[in-house]
Every structure is written in structure tokens, then in C-alpha cells.
Design a protein around this motif. Structure first.
Motif, mmCIF file in Angstrom:
data_model
loop_
_atom_site.group_PDB
_atom_site.id
_atom_site.type_symbol
_atom_site.label_atom_id
_atom_site.label_comp_id
_atom_site.label_asym_id
_atom_site.label_seq_id
_atom_site.Cartn_x
_atom_site.Cartn_y
_atom_site.Cartn_z
ATOM 1 N N UNK A 1 2.737 14.398 4.204
ATOM 2 C CA UNK A 1 1.330 14.426 4.647
ATOM 3 C C UNK A 1 0.576 13.714 3.236
ATOM 4 N N UNK A 2 0.036 12.854 3.512
ATOM 5 C CA UNK A 2 -0.986 12.151 2.591
ATOM 6 C C UNK A 2 -2.600 12.543 2.907
ATOM 7 N N UNK A 3 -3.213 13.083 1.999
ATOM 8 C CA UNK A 3 -4.557 13.718 2.734
ATOM 9 C C UNK A 3 -5.576 13.339 1.432
ATOM 10 N N UNK A 4 -6.852 13.125 2.096
ATOM 11 C CA UNK A 4 -7.956 13.231 1.041
ATOM 12 C C UNK A 4 -8.328 14.545 0.813
ATOM 13 N N UNK B 1 8.900 12.609 9.601
ATOM 14 C CA UNK B 1 7.426 12.497 9.887
ATOM 15 C C UNK B 1 6.332 12.254 8.746
ATOM 16 N N UNK B 2 5.472 11.085 8.983
ATOM 17 C CA UNK B 2 4.299 10.774 7.886
ATOM 18 C C UNK B 2 3.235 11.041 8.778
ATOM 19 N N UNK B 3 2.216 11.674 8.021
ATOM 20 C CA UNK B 3 0.771 12.058 8.518
ATOM 21 C C UNK B 3 -0.100 11.576 7.214
ATOM 22 N N UNK B 4 -1.204 10.999 7.860
ATOM 23 C CA UNK B 4 -2.374 10.555 6.856
ATOM 24 C C UNK B 4 -3.390 11.133 7.454
ATOM 25 N N UNK B 5 -4.383 11.801 6.666
ATOM 26 C CA UNK B 5 -5.505 12.783 6.917
ATOM 27 C C UNK B 5 -6.748 12.215 5.962
ATOM 28 N N UNK B 6 -7.532 11.192 6.429
ATOM 29 C CA UNK B 6 -8.636 10.869 5.551
ATOM 30 C C UNK B 6 -8.368 9.770 4.858
ATOM 31 N N UNK B 7 -9.076 9.082 3.994
ATOM 32 C CA UNK B 7 -8.980 7.749 3.394
ATOM 33 C C UNK B 7 -8.135 7.954 2.006
ATOM 34 N N UNK B 8 -6.916 7.421 2.117
ATOM 35 C CA UNK B 8 -6.054 7.511 0.896
ATOM 36 C C UNK B 8 -5.671 6.081 0.313
ATOM 37 N N UNK B 9 -6.502 5.151 0.844
ATOM 38 C CA UNK B 9 -6.329 3.772 0.247
ATOM 39 C C UNK B 9 -7.024 3.357 -0.941
ATOM 40 N N UNK C 1 -1.213 2.941 -10.757
ATOM 41 C CA UNK C 1 -0.499 3.941 -11.402
ATOM 42 C C UNK C 1 -0.462 5.377 -10.532
ATOM 43 N N UNK C 2 -1.673 5.845 -9.817
ATOM 44 C CA UNK C 2 -1.586 6.926 -8.941
ATOM 45 C C UNK C 2 -0.612 6.611 -7.768
ATOM 46 N N UNK C 3 -0.654 5.491 -7.251
ATOM 47 C CA UNK C 3 0.137 5.169 -6.163
ATOM 48 C C UNK C 3 1.521 5.334 -6.292
ATOM 49 N N UNK C 4 1.973 4.786 -7.630
ATOM 50 C CA UNK C 4 3.322 4.675 -8.068
ATOM 51 C C UNK C 4 3.759 6.286 -8.325
ATOM 52 N N UNK C 5 2.781 7.052 -8.986
ATOM 53 C CA UNK C 5 3.347 8.413 -9.188
ATOM 54 C C UNK C 5 3.560 9.250 -7.802
ATOM 55 N N UNK C 6 2.680 8.939 -6.716
ATOM 56 C CA UNK C 6 2.827 9.774 -5.659
ATOM 57 C C UNK C 6 4.007 9.195 -4.955
ATOM 58 N N UNK C 7 4.105 7.935 -4.914
ATOM 59 C CA UNK C 7 5.327 7.490 -4.149
ATOM 60 C C UNK C 7 6.652 8.080 -4.991
ATOM 61 N N UNK C 8 6.636 7.917 -6.514
ATOM 62 C CA UNK C 8 7.979 8.687 -6.988
ATOM 63 C C UNK C 8 8.137 10.008 -6.542
ATOM 64 N N UNK D 1 0.780 -1.222 -0.025
ATOM 65 C CA UNK D 1 -0.084 0.067 0.107
ATOM 66 C C UNK D 1 0.777 1.431 0.005
ATOM 67 N N UNK D 2 0.146 2.500 -0.568
ATOM 68 C CA UNK D 2 0.872 3.441 -0.580
ATOM 69 C C UNK D 2 1.376 4.074 0.800
#
Length: 317
Positions: free
Chosen positions: A236-239, A195-203, A208-215, A174-175
Motif C-alpha cells: 500500500x502506497x498512501x499519502x 496486490x498493490x493499493x494506492x491511497x491519495x497522491x503519491x506522485x 531519492x524518496x522514490x528510490x528509497x521507498x522502492x528499495x 514512476x514509483x
């Protein structure tokens, strides 16, 4: 009288309609007059030649129309054959253009993947090696050697996956976990707090979206490692409605916006390719990338992409 029928046929075939009618009437008058003088005037002497003249003229004109139709049909067939040949040539040119476009797109994709994986891995190993040569502490050197070995193993596995055209290894969990993993490795290798923060549902994003954001995250962290001299970085990963955002903010020395995209530095051999490639990746998926910075104010890299996009890239091999 014996040659009158042939004359009517030839007149209808060789002359225009008006000329054929005039000549046919003259010949009919001669035939009727000759027959009346020779055998006496009767209805048969007038009707018979008249019917013969009409039949001959109609037959010759009909044959002439058939000849014209046949010629027109041949012309149409020739035009159709020429059009078909032209269509085949255009189809071949279109297929060639599509193949060339596919090859170019695949080369672009591979160049981005190589930059985002192997090039950044080599850069990490190089920085660790330089740090090892700059210290005389055996314990520190041992730790740096372990980090170099781990980084080399990870990127060797990534190289094999790129060659095999498989999904990147970090995304198998997962991303969010992948971002946490690269942030943890970044903190271990650089000493910069990540530090990694997650806000909302990003799963549940398309691959292709996961790969692009990871890159994009890898590129931003590589820039922090090489240029920022930061003490802390927050990912920060946020919805955001129908989109997903990735923000990478550091407290480093920053820069003047626009200088990082100068023509002198915007080449793969000199560096500066990462943010441009990340922006192109995001725009292909309907998103974009923004960079905010200032001298002494740190840097914020913000990427966003719609959740509904992300079809798998077409490959030409």
C-alpha cells in the motif's frame, strides 16, 4: 660642552625615562654653568643648551619607541604567519576528513544498492533454480527457466546502471508503476498473490524518496519470499499528510519481533541486512521503518518519509 648632545642621546636611548631625565639635567647644569663662567650669563646660554637637551632626549626616546614598535610588528607578523600555517594545516585535515566521509558515505550507498538490487536478484534466481531442480514437469521447468532468464536480464541491466551511477530503471515510469512491476514479477516467480493499493497522491516525489521507498518494497518482498511462506501480500502506497507511507503486509508465519535483528544474523553474509539498511536509508531522509509481527500472525512492514526531503546524495567521484 662638545660631548653633551651625544650624552643626552645616549642617556635617552640606554636609560629608563627617569634616569635619562636626571642625567640630562645634571649634564645641562654642567653645560649652563660652564658657559656662564666662560662667556657670562645670558638667556641664550641657558635656553640653547636646554632646547638641545630636550631635543636630544625626545629624539632618542622616539627612536626607542620606533625600535619597540618594529620589534612588536615583527612579532605580530611571525604570529600571523604561524596562524596562517596552522589554518592551512587544519584546512587540509578538514578536507581529508570530508573526503574520507564522502568515501564512506558512497561505500554505504553502494552496499545498500548492491544488496537491494544484485543480491536480491541472485537470491531470486537461486530460489527459481532450486524450484526447477525439484520438479520433473518439463512445462514447469521451461517456465522457471524463462523466469530465471528474465530476472537475470533485469538485474544485469540494474548492475550496469549501478555501475554507471544512473537512476534505477523501474523508476523511469514512476514509483507506483515500479511497485506494481516488482509485485507482478514477485507473483509470477513465487505464486504468492501480490496486490498493490494506492491511497491519495503519491506522485511527484523527489528521486531519492522514490528510490528509497522502492528499495524498501523490494527488501520486504525478498523477506516474504525467503521467510514468510505466505499466500498473499498487500503493498500500500498512501499519502499521510506531509509524508508518504509504504505498508507491506503478508499473511505468512510471522516471527517474534527482535529476533530478526539479533547479532548473529545481522550481518551481510548471513542475511538480515535488508531491513537495517532500509531503516538507515529512511532515517537519513527524516523517515523511519517499523515492523510488526507475531508467530502465525503474518508480518507488517511500515515505512514513512516526509515529502519535502530527498536531495540527491553527494557523490565523491
Amino acid at each position: 660642552m662638545w660631548v653633551a648632545f651625544s650624552v643626552w642621546l645616549l642617556a635617552g636611548h640606554l636609560l629608563p625615562l627617569r634616569g635619562a631625565v636626571v642625567l640630562g639635567l645634571l649634564v645641562l647644569v654642567v653645560v649652563v654653568a660652564r658657559g656662564g663662567h666662560a662667556e657670562g650669563w645670558s638667556t641664550a646660554a641657558v635656553v640653547g643648551p636646554s632646547v638641545g637637551a630636550l631635543f636630544a632626549l625626545a629624539l632618542s626616546r622616539g627612536l626607542q619607541a620606533l625600535v619597540r614598535d618594529n620589534a612588536e610588528r615583527r612579532r605580530l607578523i611571525a604570529s600571523l604567519v604561524a596562524a596562517q600555517e596552522e589554518a592551512e594545516e587544519l584546512h587540509a585535515e578538514l578536507a581529508q576528513a570530508q573526503r574520507e566521509a564522502g568515501v564512506l558515505a558512497e561505500r554505504t550507498r553502494l552496499s545498500r544498492d548492491i544488496h537491494d538490487t544484485l543480491a536480491q536478484g541472485f537470491s531470486s534466481i537461486l530460489l527459481l533454480a532450486r524450484a526447477g531442480t525439484a520438479t520433473d514437469d518439463p512445462v514447469g521447468q521451461r517456465r522457471l527457466l524463462d523466469q530465471i532468464g528474465a530476472s537475470a536480464a533485469d538485474h544485469l541491466d540494474e548492475a550496469r546502471r549501478v555501475v554507471g551511477a544512473l537512476a534505477p530503471a523501474p523508476l523511469e515510469s514512476g514509483l507506483t508503476d515500479a511497485v506494481r512491476r516488482i509485485a507482478g514479477r514477485f507473483e509470477d516467480e513465487t505464486g504468492v498473490e501480490a496486490q498493490v493499493r494506492v491511497d491519495g497522491d503519491v506522485g511527484g516525489l523527489p528521486p531519492p524518496l522514490e528510490v528509497t521507498l522502492l528499495r524498501t518494497a523490494q527488501t520486504a518482498l525478498a523477506n516474504v519470499r525467503q521467510h514468510a511462506s505466505a499466500h498473499r501480500v498487500v503493498l500500500t502506497l498512501a499519502e499521510a499528510g506531509e509524508s508518504v507511507r509504504l505498508d507491506v503486509v503478508d499473511d505468512g508465519r510471522g516471527f517474534v519481533p527482535g529476533e530478526e535483528t539479533g547479532a548473529r544474523r545481522e550481518t551481510p553474509s548471513r542475511g538480515g541486512y535488508g531491513l537495517r539498511a532500509a531503516r538507515e536509508r529512511l532515517r537519513e531522509l527524516g523517515g523511519d521503518l517499523e515492523v510488526e509481527s507475531g508467530p502465525g500472525r503474518g508480518t507488517a512492514v511500515s515505512a514513512h518519509v516526509p515529502r519535502g526531503t530527498g536531495r540527491a546524495p553527494r557523490r565523491s567521484w
